[in-house]
Each structure stands twice: as structure tokens, then as C-alpha cells.
Write an enzyme that holds these catalytic residues in place. Structure first.
Site, PDB file in Angstrom:
ATOM      1  N   ASP A  59       0.800  -1.224   0.000  1.00  0.00           N
ATOM      2  CA  ASP A  59       0.000   0.000   0.000  1.00  0.00           C
ATOM      3  C   ASP A  59       0.834   1.276   0.000  1.00  0.00           C
ATOM      4  O   ASP A  59       0.286   2.379  -0.011  1.00  0.00           O
ATOM      5  CB  ASP A  59      -0.966  -0.010   1.195  1.00  0.00           C
ATOM      6  CG  ASP A  59      -0.259  -0.252   2.531  1.00  0.00           C
ATOM      7  OD1 ASP A  59       0.940   0.078   2.643  1.00  0.00           O
ATOM      8  OD2 ASP A  59      -0.911  -0.771   3.453  1.00  0.00           O
ATOM      9  N   CYS A 100       3.861  -4.949 -27.525  1.00  0.00           N
ATOM     10  CA  CYS A 100       3.824  -6.305 -28.099  1.00  0.00           C
ATOM     11  C   CYS A 100       2.474  -7.013 -27.943  1.00  0.00           C
ATOM     12  O   CYS A 100       2.308  -8.129 -28.409  1.00  0.00           O
ATOM     13  CB  CYS A 100       4.925  -7.165 -27.478  1.00  0.00           C
ATOM     14  SG  CYS A 100       4.519  -7.748 -25.823  1.00  0.00           S
ATOM     15  N   HIS A 122       6.598  -8.146  -0.855  1.00  0.00           N
ATOM     16  CA  HIS A 122       5.476  -8.612  -1.683  1.00  0.00           C
ATOM     17  C   HIS A 122       5.187  -7.648  -2.837  1.00  0.00           C
ATOM     18  O   HIS A 122       4.068  -7.601  -3.344  1.00  0.00           O
ATOM     19  CB  HIS A 122       4.217  -8.834  -0.836  1.00  0.00           C
ATOM     20  CG  HIS A 122       4.266 -10.114  -0.026  1.00  0.00           C
ATOM     21  ND1 HIS A 122       3.338 -10.424   0.931  1.00  0.00           N
ATOM     22  CD2 HIS A 122       5.126 -11.167  -0.071  1.00  0.00           C
ATOM     23  CE1 HIS A 122       3.635 -11.620   1.463  1.00  0.00           C
ATOM     24  NE2 HIS A 122       4.720 -12.077   0.883  1.00  0.00           N
TER      25      HIS A 122
HETATM   26  P1  OAD Z   1      -3.209 -10.968   7.832  1.00  0.00           P
HETATM   27  O1  OAD Z   1      -4.550 -10.419   7.480  1.00  0.00           O
HETATM   28  O2  OAD Z   1      -2.982 -12.413   7.663  1.00  0.00           O
HETATM   29  O3  OAD Z   1      -2.899 -10.631   9.361  1.00  0.00           O
HETATM   30  C1  OAD Z   1      -3.116  -9.335   9.874  1.00  0.00           C
HETATM   31  C2  OAD Z   1      -3.041  -9.419  11.383  1.00  0.00           C
HETATM   32  O4  OAD Z   1      -3.125  -8.099  11.899  1.00  0.00           O
HETATM   33  C3  OAD Z   1      -4.189 -10.217  12.006  1.00  0.00           C
HETATM   34  O5  OAD Z   1      -3.646 -11.221  12.844  1.00  0.00           O
HETATM   35  C4  OAD Z   1      -4.981  -9.177  12.819  1.00  0.00           C
HETATM   36  O6  OAD Z   1      -5.428  -9.676  14.051  1.00  0.00           O
HETATM   37  C5  OAD Z   1      -3.942  -8.087  13.040  1.00  0.00           C
HETATM   38  N1  OAD Z   1      -4.481  -6.716  13.129  1.00  0.00           N
HETATM   39  C6  OAD Z   1      -5.519  -6.165  12.457  1.00  0.00           C
HETATM   40  N2  OAD Z   1      -5.646  -4.868  12.759  1.00  0.00           N
HETATM   41  C7  OAD Z   1      -4.652  -4.566  13.642  1.00  0.00           C
HETATM   42  C8  OAD Z   1      -4.235  -3.380  14.330  1.00  0.00           C
HETATM   43  N3  OAD Z   1      -4.855  -2.220  14.165  1.00  0.00           N
HETATM   44  N4  OAD Z   1      -3.165  -3.480  15.151  1.00  0.00           N
HETATM   45  C9  OAD Z   1      -2.517  -4.660  15.336  1.00  0.00           C
HETATM   46  N5  OAD Z   1      -2.860  -5.792  14.716  1.00  0.00           N
HETATM   47  C10 OAD Z   1      -3.909  -5.752  13.874  1.00  0.00           C
HETATM   48  O7  OAD Z   1      -2.126 -10.085   7.035  1.00  0.00           O
HETATM   49  P2  OAD Z   1      -0.609 -10.448   6.703  1.00  0.00           P
HETATM   50  O8  OAD Z   1       0.020 -11.203   7.807  1.00  0.00           O
HETATM   51  O9  OAD Z   1       0.026  -9.194   6.254  1.00  0.00           O
HETATM   52  O10 OAD Z   1       0.119 -11.785   0.533  1.00  0.00           O
HETATM   53  O11 OAD Z   1      -0.800 -11.383   5.472  1.00  0.00           O
HETATM   54  C11 OAD Z   1       0.320 -11.856   4.791  1.00  0.00           C
HETATM   55  C12 OAD Z   1       0.053 -11.971   3.314  1.00  0.00           C
HETATM   56  O12 OAD Z   1      -1.135 -12.705   3.057  1.00  0.00           O
HETATM   57  C13 OAD Z   1      -0.211 -10.667   2.590  1.00  0.00           C
HETATM   58  O13 OAD Z   1       0.984  -9.963   2.305  1.00  0.00           O
HETATM   59  C14 OAD Z   1      -0.867 -11.116   1.347  1.00  0.00           C
HETATM   60  C15 OAD Z   1      -1.856 -12.070   1.972  1.00  0.00           C
HETATM   61  O14 OAD Z   1      -2.409 -12.998   1.179  1.00  0.00           O
HETATM   62  C16 OAD Z   1       0.036 -11.754  -0.803  1.00  0.00           C
HETATM   63  O15 OAD Z   1      -0.865 -11.202  -1.392  1.00  0.00           O
HETATM   64  C17 OAD Z   1       1.166 -12.479  -1.509  1.00  0.00           C
HETATM   65 ZN    ZN Z   2       5.115  -6.319 -24.117  1.00  0.00          ZN
END
Ligand code: OAD
Ligand code: ZN
Length: 238
Positions: free
Chosen positions: A103, A154, A118
Site C-alpha cells: 500500500d 507487443c 510482496h
Molecule cells: P493478515 O490479514 O494475515 O494478518 C493481519 C493481522 O493483523 C491479524 O492477525 C490481525 O489480528 C492483526 N491486526 C488487524 N488490525 C490490527 C491493528 N490495528 N493493530 C494490530 N494488529 C492488527 O495479514 P498479513 O500477515 O500481512 O500476501 O498477510 C500476509 C500476506 O497474506 C499478505 O501480504 C498477502 C496475503 O495474502 C500476498 O498477497 C502475496
Molecule cells: Zn510487451
């Protein structure tokens, strides 16, 4: 208390690095992937929607669903947690931020040393000739109903330069691993630590602080676990 304990660990550490996930940006209005009650992602599986399988085999679907979600992140603004991390970097308290987020909010908040493991939503590229385009070009084509968008050079399929499920990790991930190895302390903020290979980073560092609203599989390993919102926790540690 936990905040003081975390602050003490940070003070004692020679080199501290931060790993962030979607949870640091929920306070900026971007829904994360795995919190309960997260609307969209309750129904859609990111491993499916944001995958190379869908992009290659059903490019129209990819652009109608996955791409919309990526595009919608681009209007968000950083929150207090992003700003505190940027300040901590400026003051030499942390080395930098490894982020799974696409983001751009760490950079918007002023962080300089950001490892986007990512990918990002600033650029795209042609799957056939490799030509780079700005993300705006993808958006313009999609808005003009040129779905899926194609390369002007292309005619190949254009893709956003985010890491999709099925993609290899970018080189910057190797650099991030090196930095974690040479750090004494890793602070994980807002990640469920459910996604590989990023979730092995807590295994290769001596000290670990986890700031996450809900439980993670690495809590048992952490010196300090703070189960609070990212901005509230960082404000108190700061
Ligand atoms: P997740 O959605 O798996 O985890 C986010 C965590 O943040 C959760 O455990 C929530 O409880 C916590 N959370 C939410 N709001 C919060 C806040 N205000 N303060 C503290 N904690 C909070 O997200 P990621 O671990 O980033 O990959 O997910 C990893 C990857 O999975 C992403 O990069 C994406 C996704 O699929 C790809 O797209 C390749
Ligand atoms: Zn191209």
C-alpha cells in the site's frame, strides 16, 4: 509493564528491524486478510484471487476482482503507527521496515529503508516483453474497459508488480533476510505470520517482539507479546 519491557529491549538492541503486515494498515481503512469479520476476505480467498493461476488462466477475472482490490489501496493515508516507525528510523532506533504490504504507506509516512517483499502498487510489467509500465497505465486501461490490459509494444498481458501466490519471492527478500540475520531484535507488527516464506523470519533472530491484535503461531517464541492495536502499542513504547 509490557510497553516498558519492549522499550527496554529496543534500547538494549544494537540493531532492530521491523516486519509489518496488513494489520498496521487497518487503521488507515484497508481491510486485512485474516481478521474475523473482514468483509470481502471472509468470502474470497487471497490465495486464489491474488494468484498467478487466476492471472494466467482467467485474466479477465483477475482484473475484475483482484486488481480492483489492489487499486483501492492506493488512496489510503498512513496512520500513527506508520509515522512512529518513520520517526524511529530517522532517530536511528530501528534500521528499517520489511513489509508484506503493497500500500506504499511506510514510504508515504517518510520511511526510507523499506523492503517491499510482496512487491508494490506503483508499477506493472508486460508478461511477454518485460516492458515496465506505471500502475496508472493499468488503471487507465481497466477504466477504459480494456480488460485484461495489454502491452502497447507487443500485445502481451500486463500484470501489476505485486507478488501473487505462485510467484517467486523478489530479490529484495534475500536482502531482507540478511538484515534480519544481522539484527538482534525483530519487531513484528500487524501480521498473522501465516504466510510463507516471510513467516520464517522470527526463527532467525535472537530477540522478538510481537505487536498484533490477535494470537500468532510465534507468540510462544517472543520476548514480549503485545496484543493491542499497532498505533496504541507504538505510541506507548515511543
Ligand atoms: P493478515 O490479514 O494475515 O494478518 C493481519 C493481522 O493483523 C491479524 O492477525 C490481525 O489480528 C492483526 N491486526 C488487524 N488490525 C490490527 C491493528 N490495528 N493493530 C494490530 N494488529 C492488527 O495479514 P498479513 O500477515 O500481512 O500476501 O498477510 C500476509 C500476506 O497474506 C499478505 O501480504 C498477502 C496475503 O495474502 C500476498 O498477497 C502475496
Ligand atoms: Zn510487451
Amino acid at each position: 509493564n509490557l510497553f516498558e519491557e519492549a522499550a527496554r529491549l529496543i534500547k538494549q538492541s544494537r540493531k532492530t528491524i521491523v516486519l509489518t503486515g496488513a494489520g498496521i494498515s487497518t487503521e488507515s481503512g484497508i481491510p486485512d486478510f485474516r481478521s474475523p469479520g473482514r468483509g470481502l476476505w471472509e468470502k474470497l480467498d487471497p490465495m486464489e484471487v491474488l494468484s498467478t493461476g487466476v492471472l494466467y488462466n482467467f485474466p479477465e477475472e483477475f482484473y475484475k476482482v483482484g486488481f480492483k482490490i489492489l487499486s483501492s489501496m492506493r488512496n489510503a493515508e498512513p496512520n500513527e503507527a506508520h509515522y512512529i516507525l518513520s520517526e524511529m528510523e530517522k532517530e536511528g532506533i530501528i534500521f528499517g521496515v520489511i513489509t508484506q504490504n503493497i500500500d506504499n504507506l511506510h514510504q508515504k509516512a517518510g520511511s526510507k529503508n523499506v523492503f517491499e517483499v510482496h512487491g508494490n502498487t506503483r508499477e506493472g510489467s508486460c508478461l511477454h516483453c518485460g516492458k515496465k509500465v506505471s500502475f496508472e497505465v493499468l488503471e487507465e486501461k481497466v477504466n477504459k474497459k480494456q480488460i485484461p490490459p495489454r502491452c502497447d509494444e507487443c500485445g502481451g498481458l500486463l500484470r501489476p508488480d505485486v507478488v501473487l501466490f505462485g510467484d517467486p519471492m523478489p530479490y529484495v527478500f534475500d536482502l531482507a533476510v540478511k538484515e534480519v540475520k544481522s539484527s538482534d531484535l525483530l519487531i513484528v507488527i500487524g501480521s498473522s505470520l501465516a504466510v510463507s516464506p516471510v513467516n520464517f523470519l522470527p526463527d532467525i533472530v535472537r530477540h522478538l517482539i510481537i505487536i498484533n491484535a490477535t494470537e500468532t503461531p510465534y507468540d510462544y517464541k517472543a520476548d514480549v507479546v503485545i496484543r493491542e492495536k499497532a498505533s496504541y502499542a507504538l505510541r506507548n513504547i515511543w
